[in-house]
Write a protein that holds these residues in place. Structure first.
Motif, PDB file in Angstrom:
ATOM      1  N   LEU A 185      -4.426  24.590  14.246  1.00 30.66           N
ATOM      2  CA  LEU A 185      -5.802  25.215  14.414  1.00 30.66           C
ATOM      3  C   LEU A 185      -5.517  25.840  15.641  1.00 30.66           C
TER       4      LEU A 185
ATOM      5  N   GLN B 155      -3.340  19.662  15.555  1.00 33.94           N
ATOM      6  CA  GLN B 155      -3.916  20.398  16.705  1.00 33.94           C
ATOM      7  C   GLN B 155      -3.143  22.066  16.688  1.00 33.94           C
TER       8      GLN B 155
ATOM      9  N   LEU C 153     -14.139  29.572  13.684  1.00 32.62           N
ATOM     10  CA  LEU C 153     -13.393  28.545  13.112  1.00 32.62           C
ATOM     11  C   LEU C 153     -14.029  27.266  13.341  1.00 32.62           C
TER      12      LEU C 153
ATOM     13  N   MET D  86      -6.773  14.905  13.053  1.00 33.45           N
ATOM     14  CA  MET D  86      -6.849  15.829  14.063  1.00 33.45           C
ATOM     15  C   MET D  86      -6.282  15.143  15.408  1.00 33.45           C
TER      16      MET D  86
ATOM     17  N   GLN E  77     -14.490  23.040  12.839  1.00 32.04           N
ATOM     18  CA  GLN E  77     -13.964  21.910  11.987  1.00 32.04           C
ATOM     19  C   GLN E  77     -15.117  21.226  11.491  1.00 32.04           C
TER      20      GLN E  77
ATOM     21  N   GLN F 131      -6.171  29.948  15.211  1.00 32.32           N
ATOM     22  CA  GLN F 131      -7.197  30.510  16.226  1.00 32.32           C
ATOM     23  C   GLN F 131      -6.977  31.882  16.941  1.00 32.32           C
TER      24      GLN F 131
ATOM     25  N   TRP G  37     -15.194  26.049  17.410  1.00 34.00           N
ATOM     26  CA  TRP G  37     -13.998  26.348  17.880  1.00 34.00           C
ATOM     27  C   TRP G  37     -13.845  27.596  18.646  1.00 34.00           C
TER      28      TRP G  37
ATOM     29  N   ILE H  57     -11.869  22.565   7.615  1.00 36.23           N
ATOM     30  CA  ILE H  57     -12.294  23.708   8.443  1.00 36.23           C
ATOM     31  C   ILE H  57     -12.810  24.622   7.807  1.00 36.23           C
TER      32      ILE H  57
END
Ligand SMILES: O=C(O)C(=O)C[C@]1(C(=O)O)C=C[C@@H](O)C=C1
Length: 301
Positions: free
Chosen positions: A297, A294, A16, A288, A18, A301, A5, A224
């Motif tokens: 995450l 979404q 990060l 996801m 997944q 981030q 990620w 994750i």
């Protein structure tokens, strides 16, 4: 899906990954599927593989990492590995191996683990001086084993303990293993329900080379792993991205970051301090494909 990620950049060395999309509904019957597990026939991991795929061919492996490699090298189609036990906690070795191998978590299976004390036919409980088993199994039976006042010896797996008692004719030893192991290796069950807590459940992960496509037609879980910069409330803020979207977390685990276990931070008030650097593994209940997952995450981030 295991997607890289974000790595590096910004203020620290955050990342990060997944790790997975986990289909919580039991997979298929497993006809023509080969499933690797750690241990010998009769191990609880084999029972977990058969619970997930009743018609599969089970393939015993000596070590956890051999089980991972068997999938990577296409010797088998899936691996089933224990990750957590209800009384004994996480199986850390498998958390570490998840990161060092490029496999995908595609499902999970929970197995009620009923430990039995067994020995060669004719051997009585009083004649047992040592008990052999997998260290997790011994830990799950700690109370009753301490009362027996026996030496506890670690083995690769529960079924392996039963097998060695039979093959080496060990008349002073007992094993903690499953009913199936007693049957396979011809041992006598002296006591069932040896686990300290009657409700003893182990959660196993199902691993594959290819990810599954997450949907919304049934329950999905996503796993994750990430690191955080040092600072007040950073973990609290990270977890808030899920809470804000009403996403339940089912598991959080932290492990030292092996490549960089210590972080040196210098601050004008307190001088130089060494912090442990952690990887945080999180499982959350969302697919996801859902915008809220979404967004969570992206926010994290
Ligand atoms: O030795 C076995 O039979 C295993 O499958 C291993 C294992 C474990 O690693 O935790 C699996 C389930 C039980 O919790 C005890 C042992």
């Amino acid at each position: 899906m295991r997607r890289h990620w974000n790595e590096g950049g910004g203020t620290g060395n955050r990342m990060l990954f997944q790790l997975s999309a986990t289909d919580l509904v039991a997979p298929s019957q497993g006809l023509n599927i080969r499933v690797a597990y750690q241990g010998l026939p009769g191990a609880f991991s084999e029972a977990a593989a058969l619970k997930a795929y009743p018609l599969c061919e089970t393939v015993p492996c000596e070590e956890f990492d051999v089980t991972f490699k068997a999938v990577e090298m296409s010797v088998v189609d899936r691996a089933v590995l224990p990750i957590e036990n209800s009384s004994d906690g996480s199986i850390h070795r498998n958390y570490d191996l998840l990161l060092s191998h490029r496999l995908h978590i595609v499902g999970e299976v929970q197995l009620a683990v009923n430990h039995c004390l067994m020995a060669l036919p004719g051997v009585k409980k009083e004649g047992i001086k040592r008990v052999l088993s997998h260290p997790n199994a011994l830990a799950q039976c700690e109370f009753k084993l301490n009362k027996l006042e026996v030496i506890q010896q670690n083995m690769h797996d529960t079924a392996g303990a039963a097998q060695i008692i039979a093959s080496d004719n060990l008349r002073d030893a007992g094993a903690i293993a499953s009913v199936q192991a007693a049957e396979i290796y011809g041992l006598n069950i002296l006591e069932k329900g040896m686990q300290d807590l009657s409700d003893n459940v182990t959660r196993f992960l199902i691993l594959a080379r290819e990810p599954i496509i997450p949907g919304t037609d049934r329950p999905f879980k996503t796993s994750i792993v990430f690191t955080l910069d040092e600072g007040p409330g950073v973990l609290f803020k990270a977890l808030a991205v899920f809470s804000l979207r009403n996403i339940s977390l089912t598991k959080i685990e932290s492990r030292p970051q092996r490549k960089r276990p210590l972080k040196v931070v210098t601050d004008s008030n307190h001088g130089t301090a060494k912090y442990f650097d952690y990887l945080f593994y999180i499982d959350f209940e969302a697919s996801m494909i859902e915008p809220r997952a979404q967004n969570a995450l992206a926010h994290l981030q």
